[in-house]
Design an enzyme around this catalytic site. Structure first.
Site: not given
Length: 330
Positions: A129-131, A202, A240
């Protein structure tokens, strides 16, 4: 003597430097009662200082990247002779930068890495998952190199290759532009590769709900199928909360879709607790389609998020986790 400061004028009457400066500015600008304007400016500075810090702190990541670039140039200059006779010329530089980034992760975020036993000894494709920034991935890469002596390549967006001064950093770390053939060949050679299918979109437009934004992207799944390698899901807790974006403002989304550049403002740089969790690998299946593997990978990544992330994310809670002594289950 006014306020106990040293005199800035000679003569029987002494004034403070501040009073003297105010008088000189008033004479120079011709503005009467300039001390009132200066007091107002100081008040505004005091009020806006926290806001300025919030938007400037993410710049530390940029400074670290360019510090890394500078160190690589110094390393190359000092070892030019060795380069002609060595196949592993950059190994020392990679370890040096890994130590730099791992130190930053430890000090600023109390960074932890869990589940490295799920990374196969051979090739594999890590999907994460890309922050808002790639800092969590860099911390992971650095810790993996230090602990396991294993290097992980990454697929980056095309704009990264146009950033000034980044060429040496990208070349040394084998950052890939992302053509399927290049990725498949690297995997067949035994490399470990990481990719965030959500990419810049994203990074900029997901939020504290940790929504996965992949659209119809399934090329990574086809790469894993063609190379016959497992997919390993990966997620960083509180990513995040460390840095957030203003991607919720519609005009920034419209601008991005038009120019495809990351022009969305970011803020934060908060020293929240970061923990990277590596999930169980999804084994290669010869008869699976790219669509099916994409759905399977997305479900595995979503399961990691639900297990390790309290939603919605909360900055204060993430900061307080720095003081927790007991580890959460992997």
């Amino acid at each position: 003597m006014i306020g106990g400061n040293e005199s800035c004028t000679a003569g029987p009457i002494s004034v403070s430097y501040l009073t003297c400066l105010t008088y000189v500015l008033g004479e120079w600008t011709g503005v009467e009662h300039i001390e009132d304007y200066l007091s107002y400016a100081v008040y505004l500075l005091w009020v806006l200082y926290p806001l300025a810090v919030v938007f400037l702190l993410p710049g530390v990541i940029v400074i670290l990247f360019y510090t890394s670039i500078l160190l690589l140039h110094i390393y190359k200059r000092k070892n030019e002779l060795k380069e002609a006779y060595s196949n592993d010329f950059w190994d020392g530089a990679k370890l040096m930068l890994a130590t730099l980034w791992d130190g930053h992760g430890r000090i600023w975020h109390g960074y932890e890495l869990h589940g490295t036993e799920n990374i196969p000894e051979g090739p594999g494709l890590i999907v994460f998952y890309h922050g808002a920034t790639p800092a969590d991935y860099v911390y992971f890469m650095a810790r993996l190199l230090i602990q396991r002596k294993r290097y992980c390549h990454v697929v980056a967006d095309h704009f990264v290759f146009r950033l000034p001064g980044f060429k040496i950093l990208l070349d040394v770390h084998g950052v890939m532009h992302g053509p399927k053939e290049e990725c498949v060949n690297a995997l067949k050679k035994g490399c470990l590769i990481a990719i965030a299918p959500g990419g810049v979109r994203e990074a900029l437009f997901s939020d504290e709900m940790y929504t996965i934004i992949w659209g119809n992207r399934k090329g990574f799944a086809q790469v894993a199928i063609d190379a016959k390698v497992p997919i390993i899901p990966m997620f960083t807790q509180n990513v995040r909360e460390g840095v957030r974006t203003l991607g919720g403002i519609k005009i920034f989304r419209s601008l991005y879709e038009r120019v495809r550049l990351p022009i969305v403002p970011v803020y934060g740089g908060f020293p929240v607790k970061l923990r990277t969790f590596i999930g169980e690998p999804i084994a290669y299946e010869p008869n699976i389609t790219a669509e099916e593997l994409t759905a399977k990978t997305k479900a595995a990544l979503q399961a990691l998020i639900e297990k390790h992330q309290k939603i919605p994310g909360n900055i204060f809670r993430a900061l307080m986790e720095r003081f927790q002594t007991e580890k959460k289950e992997d």
